[in-house]
Write a protein that holds these residues in place. Structure first.
Motif, PDB file in Angstrom:
ATOM      1  N   ARG A 163       0.829  -1.205   0.000  1.00 23.45           N
ATOM      2  CA  ARG A 163       0.000   0.000   0.000  1.00 23.45           C
ATOM      3  C   ARG A 163       0.865   1.257   0.000  1.00 23.45           C
ATOM      4  O   ARG A 163       0.590   2.215  -0.716  1.00 23.45           O
ATOM      5  CB  ARG A 163      -0.915   0.020   1.228  1.00 23.45           C
ATOM      6  CG  ARG A 163      -2.073  -0.952   1.116  1.00 23.45           C
ATOM      7  CD  ARG A 163      -2.824  -1.010   2.427  1.00 23.45           C
ATOM      8  NE  ARG A 163      -3.647  -2.197   2.464  1.00 23.45           N
ATOM      9  CZ  ARG A 163      -4.920  -2.232   2.092  1.00 23.45           C
ATOM     10  NH1 ARG A 163      -5.521  -1.151   1.674  1.00 23.45           N
ATOM     11  NH2 ARG A 163      -5.593  -3.368   2.152  1.00 23.45           N
ATOM     12  N   LEU A 164       1.920   1.237   0.839  1.00 25.34           N
ATOM     13  CA  LEU A 164       2.805   2.400   0.904  1.00 25.34           C
ATOM     14  C   LEU A 164       3.495   2.653  -0.429  1.00 25.34           C
ATOM     15  O   LEU A 164       3.783   3.792  -0.795  1.00 25.34           O
ATOM     16  CB  LEU A 164       3.880   2.179   1.965  1.00 25.34           C
ATOM     17  CG  LEU A 164       3.587   2.746   3.333  1.00 25.34           C
ATOM     18  CD1 LEU A 164       4.645   2.296   4.317  1.00 25.34           C
ATOM     19  CD2 LEU A 164       3.528   4.270   3.281  1.00 25.34           C
ATOM     20  N   ALA A 217      -4.938   5.496   9.361  1.00 18.24           N
ATOM     21  CA  ALA A 217      -5.882   4.686  10.145  1.00 18.24           C
ATOM     22  C   ALA A 217      -5.429   3.230  10.181  1.00 18.24           C
ATOM     23  O   ALA A 217      -5.515   2.551  11.209  1.00 18.24           O
ATOM     24  CB  ALA A 217      -7.286   4.794   9.552  1.00 18.24           C
ATOM     25  N   PHE A 269       2.317   2.425  -3.293  1.00 10.95           N
ATOM     26  CA  PHE A 269       1.447   2.957  -4.346  1.00 10.95           C
ATOM     27  C   PHE A 269       0.454   4.018  -3.892  1.00 10.95           C
ATOM     28  O   PHE A 269      -0.247   4.598  -4.717  1.00 10.95           O
ATOM     29  CB  PHE A 269       0.704   1.794  -5.029  1.00 10.95           C
ATOM     30  CG  PHE A 269       1.641   0.836  -5.699  1.00 10.95           C
ATOM     31  CD1 PHE A 269       2.290   1.219  -6.868  1.00 10.95           C
ATOM     32  CD2 PHE A 269       1.914  -0.401  -5.162  1.00 10.95           C
ATOM     33  CE1 PHE A 269       3.183   0.362  -7.479  1.00 10.95           C
ATOM     34  CE2 PHE A 269       2.807  -1.280  -5.767  1.00 10.95           C
ATOM     35  CZ  PHE A 269       3.442  -0.893  -6.935  1.00 10.95           C
ATOM     36  N   ALA A 270       0.374   4.270  -2.596  1.00 14.67           N
ATOM     37  CA  ALA A 270      -0.593   5.258  -2.113  1.00 14.67           C
ATOM     38  C   ALA A 270      -0.213   6.658  -2.579  1.00 14.67           C
ATOM     39  O   ALA A 270       0.964   6.960  -2.761  1.00 14.67           O
ATOM     40  CB  ALA A 270      -0.662   5.214  -0.590  1.00 14.67           C
ATOM     41  N   ARG A 271      -1.213   7.471  -2.807  1.00 15.17           N
ATOM     42  CA  ARG A 271      -0.984   8.870  -3.150  1.00 15.17           C
ATOM     43  C   ARG A 271      -1.489   9.744  -1.999  1.00 15.17           C
ATOM     44  O   ARG A 271      -2.088   9.252  -1.053  1.00 15.17           O
ATOM     45  CB  ARG A 271      -1.710   9.201  -4.448  1.00 15.17           C
ATOM     46  CG  ARG A 271      -1.126   8.454  -5.653  1.00 15.17           C
ATOM     47  CD  ARG A 271      -1.879   8.777  -6.925  1.00 15.17           C
ATOM     48  NE  ARG A 271      -3.274   8.420  -6.822  1.00 15.17           N
ATOM     49  CZ  ARG A 271      -3.783   7.233  -7.194  1.00 15.17           C
ATOM     50  NH1 ARG A 271      -3.007   6.299  -7.708  1.00 15.17           N
ATOM     51  NH2 ARG A 271      -5.061   6.981  -7.038  1.00 15.17           N
ATOM     52  N   ALA A 318      -6.501   7.119   5.098  1.00 16.98           N
ATOM     53  CA  ALA A 318      -6.777   5.680   5.184  1.00 16.98           C
ATOM     54  C   ALA A 318      -5.536   4.923   5.654  1.00 16.98           C
ATOM     55  O   ALA A 318      -5.619   4.016   6.481  1.00 16.98           O
ATOM     56  CB  ALA A 318      -7.236   5.147   3.826  1.00 16.98           C
ATOM     57  N   LEU A 345       3.725  11.552   2.136  1.00 13.48           N
ATOM     58  CA  LEU A 345       3.176  11.208   0.810  1.00 13.48           C
ATOM     59  C   LEU A 345       2.855  12.452  -0.023  1.00 13.48           C
ATOM     60  O   LEU A 345       2.366  12.350  -1.139  1.00 13.48           O
ATOM     61  CB  LEU A 345       1.872  10.406   0.952  1.00 13.48           C
ATOM     62  CG  LEU A 345       1.969   8.937   1.345  1.00 13.48           C
ATOM     63  CD1 LEU A 345       0.568   8.397   1.553  1.00 13.48           C
ATOM     64  CD2 LEU A 345       2.670   8.140   0.258  1.00 13.48           C
ATOM     65  N   ARG A 393       3.393  13.064  -3.772  1.00 13.60           N
ATOM     66  CA  ARG A 393       2.825  12.130  -4.748  1.00 13.60           C
ATOM     67  C   ARG A 393       1.392  12.483  -5.048  1.00 13.60           C
ATOM     68  O   ARG A 393       0.474  12.055  -4.347  1.00 13.60           O
ATOM     69  CB  ARG A 393       2.795  10.730  -4.161  1.00 13.60           C
ATOM     70  CG  ARG A 393       4.022   9.930  -4.453  1.00 13.60           C
ATOM     71  CD  ARG A 393       3.617   8.494  -4.225  1.00 13.60           C
ATOM     72  NE  ARG A 393       4.719   7.751  -3.675  1.00 13.60           N
ATOM     73  CZ  ARG A 393       4.597   6.588  -3.077  1.00 13.60           C
ATOM     74  NH1 ARG A 393       3.392   6.047  -2.948  1.00 13.60           N
ATOM     75  NH2 ARG A 393       5.624   5.960  -2.620  1.00 13.60           N
ATOM     76  N   ARG A 441      -1.950  12.635  -7.717  1.00 12.89           N
ATOM     77  CA  ARG A 441      -2.548  11.824  -8.783  1.00 12.89           C
ATOM     78  C   ARG A 441      -2.087  12.323 -10.125  1.00 12.89           C
ATOM     79  O   ARG A 441      -2.133  13.529 -10.389  1.00 12.89           O
ATOM     80  CB  ARG A 441      -4.078  11.956  -8.681  1.00 12.89           C
ATOM     81  CG  ARG A 441      -4.856  11.226  -9.737  1.00 12.89           C
ATOM     82  CD  ARG A 441      -5.165   9.843  -9.259  1.00 12.89           C
ATOM     83  NE  ARG A 441      -5.382   8.977 -10.402  1.00 12.89           N
ATOM     84  CZ  ARG A 441      -6.087   7.856 -10.317  1.00 12.89           C
ATOM     85  NH1 ARG A 441      -6.614   7.455  -9.201  1.00 12.89           N
ATOM     86  NH2 ARG A 441      -6.219   7.092 -11.358  1.00 12.89           N
ATOM     87  N   GLU A 443      -3.925  11.558  -1.479  1.00 11.65           N
ATOM     88  CA  GLU A 443      -5.338  11.476  -1.065  1.00 11.65           C
ATOM     89  C   GLU A 443      -5.669  10.200  -0.272  1.00 11.65           C
ATOM     90  O   GLU A 443      -6.768  10.073   0.253  1.00 11.65           O
ATOM     91  CB  GLU A 443      -6.276  11.609  -2.271  1.00 11.65           C
ATOM     92  CG  GLU A 443      -6.257  10.426  -3.235  1.00 11.65           C
ATOM     93  CD  GLU A 443      -5.426  10.687  -4.485  1.00 11.65           C
ATOM     94  OE1 GLU A 443      -4.373  11.359  -4.367  1.00 11.65           O
ATOM     95  OE2 GLU A 443      -5.834  10.222  -5.562  1.00 11.65           O
ATOM     96  N   HIS A 444      -4.728   9.264  -0.202  1.00  9.64           N
ATOM     97  CA  HIS A 444      -4.969   8.042   0.577  1.00  9.64           C
ATOM     98  C   HIS A 444      -4.342   8.117   1.967  1.00  9.64           C
ATOM     99  O   HIS A 444      -4.340   7.134   2.699  1.00  9.64           O
ATOM    100  CB  HIS A 444      -4.406   6.828  -0.169  1.00  9.64           C
ATOM    101  CG  HIS A 444      -4.966   6.669  -1.540  1.00  9.64           C
ATOM    102  ND1 HIS A 444      -4.201   6.772  -2.667  1.00  9.64           N
ATOM    103  CD2 HIS A 444      -6.227   6.448  -1.964  1.00  9.64           C
ATOM    104  CE1 HIS A 444      -4.958   6.602  -3.737  1.00  9.64           C
ATOM    105  NE2 HIS A 444      -6.198   6.414  -3.338  1.00  9.64           N
TER     106      HIS A 444
END
Lengths: 179, 179
Positions: B101-102, B115, B104-106, B112, B174, B177, B179, B108-109
């Motif tokens: 997840r780390l 959390a 590829f997360a941008r 999430a 993040l 990064r 979109r 806006e994530h």
């Protein structure tokens, strides 16, 4: 550990051939992941069947020269976003073949176990050395550093334990377990 | 990670029903392994087909009351011994869903991910607390202590990293990064 979403994320970032995607994934995840590059192909098939990516044959049409380039669909974009917003609190299992062997070895297996611990110490130290040469700052900003830090923390804890466990075995930690 | 040899080792130690073997294996490996007890049954089938254990039905013969008790054969004894004398230097892979997840997360994530890191911190701390209550000294001598130490080292490194990573994300790791 399913690679499906990671492969989808790569295709969303930039379309690519299976082989290129495997190389990009290996670079992104680092050597400690021990990626099997061919695992990318079943993931791509699964993503294509689910309508999340589309594959288009490129090349001269003979089997040797045709390659399939994969691109994400709109549904693929949405599925990736949904995955990145999902939270799971399930901790990762802590499992190793060495734990299994230690759980059942008897005094007569001590030498084999000591040899295995020594071999894994060398392998673990070699992997740590790869990370010294890995320019993670250049890759993806702060998050790349975080991923490598997670791996380094695990590898260092493992190396420390391998050394302690080997010393404990040499000092007789299995001696009370006879056949 | 194949449980086949661990299940064989349990049967060699003492014959048992599948359910009892699963309980003994769970006790031996500890909670961080996250054993799926039903994984014991396919392992037993595989061992039986290979002639390493034999299953004998016990009970009144109706489907509900018949249970199969497994015992090791002579070939099973030998296969276990051979496994315990094999050395493998392949290091265990370091893999987690969070790394994916780390990677590829941008930006806006971020919420999430924060959390999810917090949820895993809680799960990891709860697992560590289980080990405080686990009387490993009583189980199998020095080797049991070694197995638990391996797990504790990994869990502590993981918890340390989860806290650092969460702080880094909150601080903006993040943000570059988009979109």
């Amino acid at each position: 550990m399913s690679l499906k979403h990671a492969v989808l994320a790569l295709v969303v970032e930039r379309r690519g051939y299976g082989y290129d995607l495997a190389q990009r994934l290996e670079e992104r995840l680092g050597p400690a992941w021990r990626l099997n590059p061919s695992a990318v192909y079943p993931a791509l098939d699964q993503l294509e069947r689910a309508g999340l990516v589309t594959g288009t044959a490129r090349g001269r049409g003979t089997r040797r020269t045709t390659r399939v380039v994969y691109a994400a669909t709109r549904a693929g974009d949405q599925a990736l976003d949904a995955w990145l917003r999902t939270t799971s609190s399930r901790p990762e299992p802590v499992r190793s073949e060495l734990q299994l062997r230690l759980a059942f070895a008897r005094a007569e297996h001590r030498d084999a176990l000591v040899a295995q611990l020594a071999a894994q110490e060398r392998a673990c130290a070699a992997l740590l050395a790869c990370y010294d040469r890995r320019p993670s700052e250049d890759r993806e900003g702060g998050a790349a550093r975080l991923i490598d830090d997670a791996v380094l923390g695990q590898l260092r804890a493992q190396l420390r334990w391998l050394r302690e466990a080997r010393a404990a075995l040499v000092a007789g930690a299995l001696d009370d377990r006879a056949r």
